[in-house]
Scaffold this motif. Structure first.
Motif, short mmCIF file in Angstrom:
data_model
loop_
_atom_site.label_atom_id
_atom_site.label_comp_id
_atom_site.label_asym_id
_atom_site.label_seq_id
_atom_site.Cartn_x
_atom_site.Cartn_y
_atom_site.Cartn_z
N VAL A 91 0.86 -1.18 0.00
CA VAL A 91 0.00 0.00 0.00
C VAL A 91 0.90 1.23 0.00
N VAL A 137 -6.31 3.04 7.55
CA VAL A 137 -6.36 1.85 6.70
C VAL A 137 -6.87 0.65 7.50
N VAL A 142 -10.25 -1.51 6.36
CA VAL A 142 -10.19 -2.93 5.99
C VAL A 142 -10.89 -3.80 7.02
N VAL A 174 -1.21 -3.49 9.88
CA VAL A 174 -0.69 -2.43 9.03
C VAL A 174 0.73 -2.12 9.47
N VAL A 218 0.06 -4.15 4.24
CA VAL A 218 -1.18 -4.43 4.96
C VAL A 218 -1.42 -5.92 4.82
N ILE A 259 -9.34 0.76 0.69
CA ILE A 259 -8.07 1.44 0.92
C ILE A 259 -8.02 2.76 0.17
N TYR A 261 -5.52 6.14 0.41
CA TYR A 261 -4.25 5.48 0.11
C TYR A 261 -4.42 4.65 -1.14
N LEU A 298 -3.77 0.86 -2.99
CA LEU A 298 -3.35 -0.53 -2.96
C LEU A 298 -2.54 -0.78 -4.22
#
Length: 91
Positions: A29, A41, A45, A56, A63, A80, A85, A87
């Motif tokens: 990530v 994050v 998730v 994380v 991640v 994400i 952020y 992925l």
């Protein structure tokens, strides 16, 4: 997009939520720079169906997701990305 100041005053590290589940998958990530990133994050998730644990690692940009079944990468990507952020893919 990073949540840190330009002086890098945020903390870094890893947070682990209890690990229970059958499938462990690691993702790269981008944009993780501090403790706030880690929490954002992790929350995004952890809330996904079937996810039982999330780790994380800000410093490594990783991640790790533990889930009841094979995770849907596009669902993870959307969560994400929605947290601000990106992925980059499975590792």
């Amino acid at each position: 997009m990073s949540c840190c100041s330009t002086t890098g005053t945020c903390s870094t590290g890893a947070t682990t939520v209890a690990t229970i589940g059958a499938v462990t998958t690691a993702y790269a990530v981008t944009g993780l720079t501090c403790g706030h990133c880690e929490q954002a994050v992790g929350r995004a998730v952890t809330g996904l169906p079937g996810v039982t644990a999330v780790e994380v690692d800000v410093e490594a940009g990783l991640v790790t997701v533990v889930s009841e079944a094979e995770p849907d990468d596009e669902v993870l990507r959307a969560a994400i990305d929605g947290a601000g952020y990106a992925l980059a893919g499975r590792i």
